[in-house]
Design a protein around this motif. Structure first.
Motif, PDB file in Angstrom:
ATOM      1  N   MET A  75     -48.018 -71.454   4.996  1.00  0.00           N
ATOM      2  CA  MET A  75     -47.168 -70.963   4.278  1.00  0.00           C
ATOM      3  C   MET A  75     -45.992 -70.481   5.535  1.00  0.00           C
ATOM      4  O   MET A  75     -46.321 -70.106   6.589  1.00  0.00           O
ATOM      5  CB  MET A  75     -47.426 -69.309   3.746  1.00  0.00           C
ATOM      6  N   THR A  76     -44.764 -70.980   5.241  1.00  0.00           N
ATOM      7  CA  THR A  76     -43.525 -70.768   6.179  1.00  0.00           C
ATOM      8  C   THR A  76     -43.367 -69.396   6.187  1.00  0.00           C
ATOM      9  O   THR A  76     -42.838 -68.902   5.197  1.00  0.00           O
ATOM     10  CB  THR A  76     -42.576 -71.850   5.649  1.00  0.00           C
ATOM     11  N   PRO A  77     -43.035 -68.795   7.513  1.00  0.00           N
ATOM     12  CA  PRO A  77     -42.453 -67.316   7.672  1.00  0.00           C
ATOM     13  C   PRO A  77     -40.894 -67.375   7.083  1.00  0.00           C
ATOM     14  O   PRO A  77     -40.531 -68.395   7.400  1.00  0.00           O
ATOM     15  CB  PRO A  77     -42.622 -67.300   9.044  1.00  0.00           C
ATOM     16  N   ILE A  78     -40.477 -66.365   6.488  1.00  0.00           N
ATOM     17  CA  ILE A  78     -39.323 -66.375   6.051  1.00  0.00           C
ATOM     18  C   ILE A  78     -38.179 -66.287   6.882  1.00  0.00           C
ATOM     19  O   ILE A  78     -37.102 -67.089   6.628  1.00  0.00           O
ATOM     20  CB  ILE A  78     -38.998 -64.919   4.955  1.00  0.00           C
ATOM     21  N   THR A  79     -38.349 -66.089   8.150  1.00  0.00           N
ATOM     22  CA  THR A  79     -37.509 -66.214   9.047  1.00  0.00           C
ATOM     23  C   THR A  79     -37.033 -67.782   9.468  1.00  0.00           C
ATOM     24  O   THR A  79     -36.200 -68.067   9.712  1.00  0.00           O
ATOM     25  CB  THR A  79     -37.566 -65.643  10.530  1.00  0.00           C
ATOM     26  N   THR A  80     -38.057 -68.447   9.512  1.00  0.00           N
ATOM     27  CA  THR A  80     -38.135 -69.918   9.616  1.00  0.00           C
ATOM     28  C   THR A  80     -37.455 -70.569   8.742  1.00  0.00           C
ATOM     29  O   THR A  80     -36.725 -71.470   8.920  1.00  0.00           O
ATOM     30  CB  THR A  80     -39.672 -70.590   9.966  1.00  0.00           C
ATOM     31  N   PHE A  81     -37.884 -70.269   7.402  1.00  0.00           N
ATOM     32  CA  PHE A  81     -37.108 -70.816   6.130  1.00  0.00           C
ATOM     33  C   PHE A  81     -35.599 -70.774   6.496  1.00  0.00           C
ATOM     34  O   PHE A  81     -34.986 -71.621   6.060  1.00  0.00           O
ATOM     35  CB  PHE A  81     -37.832 -70.147   4.954  1.00  0.00           C
ATOM     36  N   PHE A  82     -35.113 -69.461   6.490  1.00  0.00           N
ATOM     37  CA  PHE A  82     -33.472 -69.219   6.480  1.00  0.00           C
ATOM     38  C   PHE A  82     -32.878 -69.763   7.724  1.00  0.00           C
ATOM     39  O   PHE A  82     -31.779 -70.172   7.596  1.00  0.00           O
ATOM     40  CB  PHE A  82     -33.360 -67.674   6.460  1.00  0.00           C
ATOM     41  N   ARG A  83     -33.636 -69.993   8.852  1.00  0.00           N
ATOM     42  CA  ARG A  83     -33.122 -70.495  10.129  1.00  0.00           C
ATOM     43  C   ARG A  83     -32.740 -71.874   9.939  1.00  0.00           C
ATOM     44  O   ARG A  83     -32.193 -72.729  10.368  1.00  0.00           O
ATOM     45  CB  ARG A  83     -33.981 -70.388  11.182  1.00  0.00           C
ATOM     46  N   ASN A  84     -33.654 -72.647   9.022  1.00  0.00           N
ATOM     47  CA  ASN A  84     -33.700 -74.255   8.902  1.00  0.00           C
ATOM     48  C   ASN A  84     -32.887 -74.693   7.823  1.00  0.00           C
ATOM     49  O   ASN A  84     -32.838 -75.716   7.389  1.00  0.00           O
ATOM     50  CB  ASN A  84     -35.244 -74.819   8.628  1.00  0.00           C
ATOM     51  N   LEU A  85     -32.190 -73.631   7.012  1.00  0.00           N
ATOM     52  CA  LEU A  85     -31.248 -74.023   5.888  1.00  0.00           C
ATOM     53  C   LEU A  85     -30.000 -74.711   6.257  1.00  0.00           C
ATOM     54  O   LEU A  85     -29.695 -74.477   7.477  1.00  0.00           O
ATOM     55  CB  LEU A  85     -30.911 -72.814   5.056  1.00  0.00           C
ATOM     56  N   GLU A  86     -29.681 -75.673   5.853  1.00  0.00           N
ATOM     57  CA  GLU A  86     -28.196 -76.386   5.920  1.00  0.00           C
ATOM     58  C   GLU A  86     -27.028 -75.423   6.026  1.00  0.00           C
ATOM     59  O   GLU A  86     -27.229 -74.224   5.260  1.00  0.00           O
ATOM     60  CB  GLU A  86     -28.068 -77.536   5.363  1.00  0.00           C
ATOM     61  N   ALA A  87     -26.058 -75.696   6.588  1.00  0.00           N
ATOM     62  CA  ALA A  87     -24.934 -74.766   6.517  1.00  0.00           C
ATOM     63  C   ALA A  87     -24.361 -74.826   5.193  1.00  0.00           C
ATOM     64  O   ALA A  87     -24.395 -75.993   4.420  1.00  0.00           O
ATOM     65  CB  ALA A  87     -23.771 -75.239   7.361  1.00  0.00           C
ATOM     66  N   LYS A  88     -23.958 -73.619   4.495  1.00  0.00           N
ATOM     67  CA  LYS A  88     -23.374 -73.782   3.237  1.00  0.00           C
ATOM     68  C   LYS A  88     -21.767 -74.329   3.040  1.00  0.00           C
ATOM     69  O   LYS A  88     -21.000 -73.576   4.085  1.00  0.00           O
ATOM     70  CB  LYS A  88     -23.501 -72.136   2.748  1.00  0.00           C
ATOM     71  N   CYS A  89     -21.661 -74.932   2.353  1.00  0.00           N
ATOM     72  CA  CYS A  89     -20.113 -75.404   2.317  1.00  0.00           C
ATOM     73  C   CYS A  89     -19.409 -75.171   1.175  1.00  0.00           C
ATOM     74  O   CYS A  89     -19.939 -74.947   0.236  1.00  0.00           O
ATOM     75  CB  CYS A  89     -20.160 -76.789   2.300  1.00  0.00           C
ATOM     76  N   CYS A  90     -18.131 -75.014   1.023  1.00  0.00           N
ATOM     77  CA  CYS A  90     -17.204 -74.585  -0.274  1.00  0.00           C
ATOM     78  C   CYS A  90     -17.489 -75.849  -1.102  1.00  0.00           C
ATOM     79  O   CYS A  90     -17.354 -76.686  -0.685  1.00  0.00           O
ATOM     80  CB  CYS A  90     -15.888 -74.184   0.354  1.00  0.00           C
ATOM     81  N   ALA A  91     -17.445 -75.274  -2.276  1.00  0.00           N
ATOM     82  CA  ALA A  91     -17.704 -76.236  -3.278  1.00  0.00           C
ATOM     83  C   ALA A  91     -16.252 -76.903  -3.588  1.00  0.00           C
ATOM     84  O   ALA A  91     -16.083 -78.036  -4.130  1.00  0.00           O
ATOM     85  CB  ALA A  91     -18.145 -75.592  -4.606  1.00  0.00           C
ATOM     86  N   SER A  92     -15.031 -76.394  -3.231  1.00  0.00           N
ATOM     87  CA  SER A  92     -13.823 -76.776  -3.353  1.00  0.00           C
ATOM     88  C   SER A  92     -13.252 -77.488  -2.273  1.00  0.00           C
ATOM     89  O   SER A  92     -12.749 -78.549  -2.515  1.00  0.00           O
ATOM     90  CB  SER A  92     -12.737 -75.406  -3.595  1.00  0.00           C
ATOM     91  N   CYS A  93     -13.140 -77.031  -0.985  1.00  0.00           N
ATOM     92  CA  CYS A  93     -12.604 -77.763   0.037  1.00  0.00           C
ATOM     93  C   CYS A  93     -13.484 -78.247   1.075  1.00  0.00           C
ATOM     94  O   CYS A  93     -13.209 -79.060   1.939  1.00  0.00           O
ATOM     95  CB  CYS A  93     -11.692 -76.579   0.907  1.00  0.00           C
ATOM     96  N   GLY A  94     -14.789 -78.041   1.193  1.00  0.00           N
ATOM     97  CA  GLY A  94     -15.970 -78.533   1.842  1.00  0.00           C
ATOM     98  C   GLY A  94     -16.144 -77.879   3.240  1.00  0.00           C
ATOM     99  O   GLY A  94     -16.795 -78.037   3.977  1.00  0.00           O
ATOM    100  N   GLN A  95     -15.272 -76.683   3.468  1.00  0.00           N
ATOM    101  CA  GLN A  95     -15.468 -75.947   4.587  1.00  0.00           C
ATOM    102  C   GLN A  95     -16.525 -75.351   4.792  1.00  0.00           C
ATOM    103  O   GLN A  95     -17.187 -74.671   3.598  1.00  0.00           O
ATOM    104  CB  GLN A  95     -14.154 -74.985   4.821  1.00  0.00           C
TER     105      GLN A  95
END
Length: 53
Positions: free
Chosen positions: A1-21
């Motif tokens: 099982m992956t530790p939660i800190t590792t899970f969130f650290r490995n998430l891709e950057a979140k981008c705006c649905a309208s402009c992509g920023q």
């Protein structure tokens, strides 16, 4: 099982649905648009509503 800190650290950057920023907020937030796009959508909705009256 992956530790939660590792899970969130490995998430891709979140981008705006309208402009992509890249959105600089916590990944678990439900927001899909940056503050600039949210503000613009609110302004447009306000102007559209009061233009009809």
């Amino acid at each position: 099982m992956t530790p939660i800190t590792t899970f969130f650290r490995n998430l891709e950057a979140k981008c705006c649905a309208s402009c992509g920023q890249v959105i600089s907020e916590q990944a678990e937030s439900y927001a899909t648009e940056c503050y600039t796009c949210q503000d613009q959508a609110s302004t447009d909705a306000y102007k559209h509503y009061y233009k009809k009256n």
